[in-house]
Scaffold this motif. Structure first.
Motif, PDB file in Angstrom:
ATOM      1  N   ASP A 227    -170.170  36.922   4.426  1.00  0.00           N
ATOM      2  CA  ASP A 227    -168.809  37.142   4.909  1.00  0.00           C
ATOM      3  C   ASP A 227    -168.000  37.950   3.897  1.00  0.00           C
ATOM      4  O   ASP A 227    -168.103  37.727   2.692  1.00  0.00           O
ATOM      5  CB  ASP A 227    -168.128  35.787   5.154  1.00  0.00           C
ATOM      6  CG  ASP A 227    -166.869  35.930   5.997  1.00  0.00           C
ATOM      7  OD1 ASP A 227    -165.881  36.445   5.467  1.00  0.00           O
ATOM      8  OD2 ASP A 227    -166.908  35.526   7.161  1.00  0.00           O
ATOM      9  N   ARG A 229    -164.970  37.849   3.212  1.00  0.00           N
ATOM     10  CA  ARG A 229    -163.885  37.115   2.547  1.00  0.00           C
ATOM     11  C   ARG A 229    -164.222  36.800   1.098  1.00  0.00           C
ATOM     12  O   ARG A 229    -163.343  36.789   0.231  1.00  0.00           O
ATOM     13  CB  ARG A 229    -163.590  35.809   3.300  1.00  0.00           C
ATOM     14  CG  ARG A 229    -162.938  36.007   4.653  1.00  0.00           C
ATOM     15  CD  ARG A 229    -162.700  34.667   5.342  1.00  0.00           C
ATOM     16  NE  ARG A 229    -163.939  33.964   5.600  1.00  0.00           N
ATOM     17  CZ  ARG A 229    -164.289  32.843   5.011  1.00  0.00           C
ATOM     18  NH1 ARG A 229    -163.504  32.278   4.118  1.00  0.00           N
ATOM     19  NH2 ARG A 229    -165.441  32.250   5.309  1.00  0.00           N
ATOM     20  N   SER A 234    -159.891  43.746   0.818  1.00  0.00           N
ATOM     21  CA  SER A 234    -159.689  44.674   1.924  1.00  0.00           C
ATOM     22  C   SER A 234    -159.580  46.110   1.405  1.00  0.00           C
ATOM     23  O   SER A 234    -158.795  46.415   0.518  1.00  0.00           O
ATOM     24  CB  SER A 234    -158.416  44.297   2.687  1.00  0.00           C
ATOM     25  OG  SER A 234    -158.171  45.219   3.728  1.00  0.00           O
ATOM     26  N   ASP A 269    -164.968  46.373  10.704  1.00  0.00           N
ATOM     27  CA  ASP A 269    -164.377  46.231  12.031  1.00  0.00           C
ATOM     28  C   ASP A 269    -163.976  47.626  12.522  1.00  0.00           C
ATOM     29  O   ASP A 269    -164.324  48.642  11.922  1.00  0.00           O
ATOM     30  CB  ASP A 269    -163.191  45.261  12.001  1.00  0.00           C
ATOM     31  CG  ASP A 269    -162.107  45.702  11.034  1.00  0.00           C
ATOM     32  OD1 ASP A 269    -162.000  46.916  10.764  1.00  0.00           O
ATOM     33  OD2 ASP A 269    -161.353  44.845  10.534  1.00  0.00           O
ATOM     34  N   LYS A 324    -158.251  39.036  15.961  1.00  0.00           N
ATOM     35  CA  LYS A 324    -158.298  39.038  14.496  1.00  0.00           C
ATOM     36  C   LYS A 324    -159.510  38.263  13.986  1.00  0.00           C
ATOM     37  O   LYS A 324    -160.186  38.686  13.032  1.00  0.00           O
ATOM     38  CB  LYS A 324    -157.011  38.411  13.953  1.00  0.00           C
ATOM     39  CG  LYS A 324    -156.946  38.333  12.439  1.00  0.00           C
ATOM     40  CD  LYS A 324    -155.628  37.703  12.003  1.00  0.00           C
ATOM     41  CE  LYS A 324    -155.565  37.562  10.481  1.00  0.00           C
ATOM     42  NZ  LYS A 324    -154.298  36.916  10.052  1.00  0.00           N
ATOM     43  N   GLU A 325    -159.816  37.132  14.633  1.00  0.00           N
ATOM     44  CA  GLU A 325    -160.951  36.315  14.202  1.00  0.00           C
ATOM     45  C   GLU A 325    -162.271  37.044  14.405  1.00  0.00           C
ATOM     46  O   GLU A 325    -163.179  36.981  13.567  1.00  0.00           O
ATOM     47  CB  GLU A 325    -160.959  34.989  14.987  1.00  0.00           C
ATOM     48  CG  GLU A 325    -159.816  34.051  14.657  1.00  0.00           C
ATOM     49  CD  GLU A 325    -158.495  34.470  15.282  1.00  0.00           C
ATOM     50  OE1 GLU A 325    -158.516  35.352  16.172  1.00  0.00           O
ATOM     51  OE2 GLU A 325    -157.446  33.929  14.875  1.00  0.00           O
ATOM     52  N   ARG A 327    -162.713  40.325  14.505  1.00  0.00           N
ATOM     53  CA  ARG A 327    -162.820  41.425  13.542  1.00  0.00           C
ATOM     54  C   ARG A 327    -163.287  40.921  12.175  1.00  0.00           C
ATOM     55  O   ARG A 327    -164.041  41.597  11.469  1.00  0.00           O
ATOM     56  CB  ARG A 327    -161.476  42.153  13.420  1.00  0.00           C
ATOM     57  CG  ARG A 327    -161.122  42.987  14.651  1.00  0.00           C
ATOM     58  CD  ARG A 327    -159.959  43.928  14.372  1.00  0.00           C
ATOM     59  NE  ARG A 327    -158.713  43.207  14.139  1.00  0.00           N
ATOM     60  CZ  ARG A 327    -157.881  42.833  15.096  1.00  0.00           C
ATOM     61  NH1 ARG A 327    -158.155  43.116  16.363  1.00  0.00           N
ATOM     62  NH2 ARG A 327    -156.763  42.189  14.814  1.00  0.00           N
ATOM     63  N   ALA A 328    -162.862  39.712  11.810  1.00  0.00           N
ATOM     64  CA  ALA A 328    -163.314  39.133  10.532  1.00  0.00           C
ATOM     65  C   ALA A 328    -164.822  38.887  10.548  1.00  0.00           C
ATOM     66  O   ALA A 328    -165.503  39.069   9.535  1.00  0.00           O
ATOM     67  CB  ALA A 328    -162.562  37.827  10.262  1.00  0.00           C
ATOM     68  N   ARG A 331    -166.736  42.219   9.913  1.00  0.00           N
ATOM     69  CA  ARG A 331    -166.713  42.755   8.540  1.00  0.00           C
ATOM     70  C   ARG A 331    -167.693  41.953   7.699  1.00  0.00           C
ATOM     71  O   ARG A 331    -167.447  40.802   7.353  1.00  0.00           O
ATOM     72  CB  ARG A 331    -165.292  42.654   7.958  1.00  0.00           C
ATOM     73  CG  ARG A 331    -164.261  43.504   8.678  1.00  0.00           C
ATOM     74  CD  ARG A 331    -162.953  43.546   7.878  1.00  0.00           C
ATOM     75  NE  ARG A 331    -162.367  42.237   7.682  1.00  0.00           N
ATOM     76  CZ  ARG A 331    -161.493  41.664   8.505  1.00  0.00           C
ATOM     77  NH1 ARG A 331    -161.110  42.293   9.602  1.00  0.00           N
ATOM     78  NH2 ARG A 331    -160.996  40.466   8.253  1.00  0.00           N
ATOM     79  N   ARG A 332    -168.840  42.560   7.354  1.00  0.00           N
ATOM     80  CA  ARG A 332    -169.895  41.779   6.705  1.00  0.00           C
ATOM     81  C   ARG A 332    -170.882  42.708   6.012  1.00  0.00           C
ATOM     82  O   ARG A 332    -170.891  43.919   6.256  1.00  0.00           O
ATOM     83  CB  ARG A 332    -170.647  40.938   7.756  1.00  0.00           C
ATOM     84  CG  ARG A 332    -171.446  41.810   8.714  1.00  0.00           C
ATOM     85  CD  ARG A 332    -171.841  41.072   9.990  1.00  0.00           C
ATOM     86  NE  ARG A 332    -172.789  41.862  10.788  1.00  0.00           N
ATOM     87  CZ  ARG A 332    -172.455  42.844  11.591  1.00  0.00           C
ATOM     88  NH1 ARG A 332    -171.195  43.202  11.718  1.00  0.00           N
ATOM     89  NH2 ARG A 332    -173.376  43.503  12.287  1.00  0.00           N
TER      90      ARG A 332
END
Length: 344
Positions: A227, A229, A234, A269, A324-325, A327-328, A331-332
């Motif tokens: 992930d 995060r 960003s 994303d 939004k969830e 798109r998160a 992103r990986r």
């Protein structure tokens, strides 16, 4: 729509049985046919289990939605009753105000302090009545908006689970087709990869529980999903220190399988990316893949010849980029482990 999905799953199930039976008759000895047939039956049972889970989830969320709709209808009725009650109170207050106004008109002629006090009391009473009505309306509006948001969230979660179940069914159908073609040697290699996946799950249990790392096991590859995060800020391609312990565990496991091919894939994303450092999402995803690859290859026990990196920008999403969830999730960085199986 839900009946349409169910009919498709059932039709696909019978097609798989027919194709499997035809292929087995043409290409397999009795012993091989029994082995493949048993594997097919196991996969069909797993497919049935997924279908039952899908139906249970669908029924649960439909019941929840029906309950929320009933609650919304009840709130609407309560609001109508409140509006009606407020209207009656307003009429009573207006009548009282008219009566007080008449008294005020009489008392105005004398101009005493008591008369002025009565006038002020009447004004305050009228303001208080209007404030009470406004506050009641505001409370009901807020409650209605809250229930509508909860309903939307439930629907989004329900749709996400449907998409995941459809993907699982598609993967099972693909694996069923490919497993028929495997030799004993290939099965042994894939069994080794399964052991590797189990070892990774054990060592990365904490990260998996937190959702920082996800493992996806297919019959011919293992995908380690990291992930963003914990891996990147960003718009940047520099590894964050939070991800380094997980990457260290991963490369230690990879060093135990020196014959496997490893592809590091970067994904973003669909939000357009343009900065002084990166022209677009293609470049950002590629640089992130290279950052992970560079850290893995710091271990000199890993042979760079069997490693590669690729950036796919926003063009290979896991799910729709509508929220939004989602798109998160897209992103990986994926570390794809591919066993070198003779005959593949």
């Amino acid at each position: 729509m839900r009946n349409k999905y169910s009919n498709k799953v059932i039709s696909l199930f019978f097609i798989i049985i027919s194709i499997a039976a035809a292929d087995a008759a043409v290409f397999y000895t009795p012993s091989e046919y029994n082995t493949v047939y048993n594997e097919k039956i196991a996969l069909q049972l797993e497919l049935k289990t997924l279908n039952r889970q899908y139906q249970n989830e669908k029924n649960k969320y439909e019941n929840t939605i029906n309950g929320l709709n009933a609650e919304i209808e009840k709130l609407k009725r309560d609001l109508e009753q409140l509006n009606s009650s407020c209207a009656d109170q307003k009429k009573a207050f207006e009548a009282k105000i008219d009566e007080l106004q008449k008294t005020i008109n009489i008392l105005k002629d004398t101009g005493s302090e008591k008369e002025k006090s009565l006038i002020e009391s009447n004004r305050l009473l009228q303001e208080r009545c209007e404030d009470d009505m406004e506050q009641a309306k505001k409370r009901w509006d807020e409650e209605r908006e809250k229930l509508q948001k909860e309903l939307a969230d439930l629907k989004a979660s329900y749709d996400k689970k449907i998409l995941a179940l459809k993907d699982d069914i598609a993967n099972l159908n693909e694996e069923l087709s490919d497993l028929k073609k495997l030799t004993d040697k290939q099965k042994q290699e894939l069994s080794r990869m399964e052991n590797q996946a189990s070892e990774l799950e054990k060592q990365l249990d904490q990260e998996i529980q937190k959702g920082d790392i996800r493992l996806k096991k297919f019959h011919n590859r293992l995908v380690i999903n990291i992930d963003d995060r914990i891996s990147f800020d960003s718009g940047y391609a520099n590894l964050k220190k939070e991800v380094l312990p997980s990457l260290k565990k991963i490369r230690e496991i990879l060093s135990q399988f020196p014959e496997y091919s490893i592809v590091v894939e970067g994904h973003t994303d669909n939000i357009p990316m343009k900065s002084q450092k990166f022209r677009d999402n293609w470049e950002l995803s590629t640089e992130r893949a290279l950052a992970v690859l560079g850290y893995l290859l710091q271990d000199k026990n890993l042979n760079p010849v069997r490693f590669s990196a690729a950036g796919y920008g926003e063009h290979r999403p896991l799910v729709s980029n509508a929220t939004k969830e989602n798109r998160a999730l897209n992103r990986r960085v994926d570390i794809v482990v591919i066993p070198t199986v003779q005959g593949q």
